[in-house]
Design a protein around this motif. Structure first.
Motif, short mmCIF file in Angstrom:
data_model
loop_
_atom_site.label_atom_id
_atom_site.label_comp_id
_atom_site.label_asym_id
_atom_site.label_seq_id
_atom_site.Cartn_x
_atom_site.Cartn_y
_atom_site.Cartn_z
N TRP A 16 7.42 0.78 10.96
CA TRP A 16 8.46 0.63 9.15
C TRP A 16 10.03 1.25 9.77
CZ3 TRP A 16 4.10 4.38 7.43
CH2 TRP A 16 2.74 3.76 7.27
N LEU B 68 8.02 2.99 2.75
CA LEU B 68 7.17 3.86 3.60
C LEU B 68 8.01 4.81 4.84
CD1 LEU B 68 3.93 1.74 3.79
CD2 LEU B 68 4.83 4.29 2.58
N ASN C 165 12.50 11.64 10.30
CA ASN C 165 13.26 12.50 8.67
C ASN C 165 12.57 13.81 9.11
OD1 ASN C 165 14.02 9.85 7.31
ND2 ASN C 165 11.16 9.64 7.64
N LEU D 184 7.76 8.67 5.89
CA LEU D 184 7.34 9.22 5.88
C LEU D 184 7.51 9.69 7.59
CD1 LEU D 184 4.43 7.49 3.94
CD2 LEU D 184 5.96 9.64 3.54
N THR D 185 8.38 8.82 8.35
CA THR D 185 7.87 9.16 9.61
C THR D 185 8.54 9.74 10.28
OG1 THR D 185 10.23 7.48 10.18
CG2 THR D 185 7.57 6.41 10.30
#
Length: 371
Positions: free
Chosen positions: A22, A30, A37, A33-34
Motif C-alpha cells: 500500500w 489506504l 503514519n 492506515l499503515t
C-alpha cells in the motif's frame, strides 16, 4: 502456536507485506492506515526484524541438527536463489513500467520508479544490476536481505552460543553506519544501508533464540512494569509527532525549532536511533499486549499468517502489482473508488498466491503431516 511456530510472527509479516504494498502505490488512500503514519518506523523495520527472527530460527535448527557447514550451504544456496529472483524481478518490473508508461498520459511512471538511469545508460545499468547497485523504487529490500543472508553464516555459530557478544559487535557496526555504506548507481549509496540495518536483523535473530530459551513470564500487571510504561509513552509521543507532520502549525507547536534541528532528519537509510527506538518499543508493547490465543485462528488472521509464511514470494508479487495498481489508478483518473479497488484487489491477489503456494507445498507432504 503451530508445530512450535509462533503464528504472531507470520501474522505480522503478512501485515507488513500489505503495508509495504500500500505504501508503494502513489496516492493510495489506504496507505493512510499503515504504521508509518503513526510513528517514526514503518513496515520495512517489521520486514527486516522478522526476517532475522525467522532465518535464525530456521537455520539455527539446521545448524544444531546437521552442523554449521550444512546450514551455511543452505543459507548461501537460498541467497543465490534470491539473487536470481532479484534479477528476474527487475526485468519483469522494467517491462511492466515501460509498457504502462506508454499507456498512461497523466504521469511519468519511468521517472517515478527510478528507471530513467536504465534508459540513459543501459550498459552500465545492467552491470550495476548484477552488482546489486541498480535498485529502482520498490526493489531496495530484496538486495538488503540478500546481503544480510550472505553474512549470516559468519555470525550464526557465535549467535547460537553467545548471542550477546554478536549483538555487541553488531551494535558497534550500527554506530559506524553514518560513515560507511555500499555504493549504488550514479555514485550514490544504498537506500537501506546494510551496515545499519544488519543490527535490526541480528536483534531479530537474538530475540528468537532468547524467546525459545526464556519464555516471557512476568507476574506483575502491565501498569506496574516501568519498561512497558516507558515504551507506551514513547509510542504515544512519537505517534503524535508523526501525525503532526500533516499539520505544520501543530508540528511547530509540538517541536520547537531548536529541538527539530537536533532530531531531524530521522534517517531511514542509516536507521536513525529514533526510528530504531520507536520500532523496539513497538515490538515490546505488541509482544506484551498480543498473546497467543484463538484470534489467530480467525479467517482473516489465517490469511495474513499464510502470507507471512511465504513472505518473500508474496513480497516479489507485491513489487509487480504496485506499478500495475498505479497504472490502473491513473487510467481511472485517480478516483478514490478505483484507488481503493486496486489496493484491495492487490492484497487479494497476494493472498491467493500464498494460498496456492501452501496448497502446492501440501501436495508433497505425506497424509500424516497434513493433519
Amino acid at each position: 502456536m503451530l508445530n512450535g511456530r509462533d503464528l504472531r510472527v507470520d501474522f505480522f509479516r503478512g501485515l507488513a507485506l500489505i503495508f509495504i504494498f500500500w505504501d508503494h502505490i502513489p496516492h493510495n488512500p489506504l496507505a493512510a492506515l499503515t504504521v508509518r503514519n503513526f510513528g517514526f518506523s514503518d513496515a520495512a523495520e517489521i520486514f527486516v526484524f522478522l526476517a532475522g527472527y525467522a532465518a535464525v530460527l530456521a537455520y539455527g535448527k539446521i545448524a544444531r541438527r546437521d552442523g554449521f557447514m550444512i546450514a551455511s550451504i543452505k543459507i548461501w544456496r537460498r541467497a543465490w536463489v534470491l539473487y536470481v529472483v532479484h534479477i528476474f524481478l527487475l526485468a519483469v518490473l522494467m517491462g511492466i513500467v515501460f509498457y504502462a508508461n506508454s499507456h498512461v498520459e497523466t504521469r511519468d511512471l519511468v521517472q517515478d520508479m527510478g528507471l530513467q538511469y536504465f534508459l540513459s545508460n543501459p550498459q552500465q545499468a545492467l552491470t550495476d544490476e548484477l552488482l546489486l547497485r541498480f535498485k529502482p523504487n520498490l526493489m531496495d529490500p530484496l538486495p538488503l536481505y540478500i546481503v544480510l543472508l550472505m553474512g549470516l553464516p559468519l555470525v550464526l555459530p557465535m549467535l547460537l552460543r553467545k548471542a550477546r557478544y554478536v549483538v555487541a559487535v553488531s551494535l558497534a557496526l550500527y554506530l559506524m553506519a553514518p560513515y560507511w555504506n555500499l555504493a549504488s548507481q550514479e555514485g550514490g549509496v544504498w537506500f537501506f544501508n546494510p551496515v545499519a540495518w544488519q543490527f535490526l536483523f541480528i536483534l531479530g535473530g537474538a530475540l528468537a533464540l532468547h524467546s525459545q530459551a526464556n519464555p516471557a513470564i512476568n507476574p506483575r500487571p502491565l501498569n506496574r512494569q516501568p519498561l512497558f510504561l516507558g515504551a507506551v509513552v514513547y509510542l504515544l509521543v512519537t505517534g503524535l509527532v508523526a501525525v503532526s507532520w500533516k499539520w505544520p502549525p501543530l508540528h511547530d507547536a509540538l517541536i520547537p525549532q531548536a529541538l527539530g534541528e537536533q532530531i531531524y532528519p530521522i534517517s531511514k537509510t542509516n536507521l536513525s536511533p529514533l526510528r530504531l527506538l520507536h520500532f523496539l518499543a513497538l515490538v515490546y508493547v505488541v509482544a506484551k499486549l498480543v498473546p497467543h490465543s484463538q484470534w489467530l485462528n480467525q479467517w482473516v488472521a489465517q490469511q495474513l499468517c499464510r502470507m507471512g509464511r511465504y513472505s518473500l514470494e508474496v513480497f516479489c508479487l507485491g513489487v509487480i502489482l504496485a506499478p500495475l495498481a498505479d497504472m490502473l489508478n491513473a487510467l481511472g483518473d485517480d478516483a478514490w473508488p478505483v484507488q481503493v479497488f486496486s489496493a484491495v484487489s492487490g492484497v487479494g491477489v497476494m493472498a491467493l498466491l500464498a494460498l496456492w503456494l501452501d496448497w502446492n507445498k501440501r501436495l508433497g507432504l505425506p497424509p500424516s503431516a497434513m493433519k
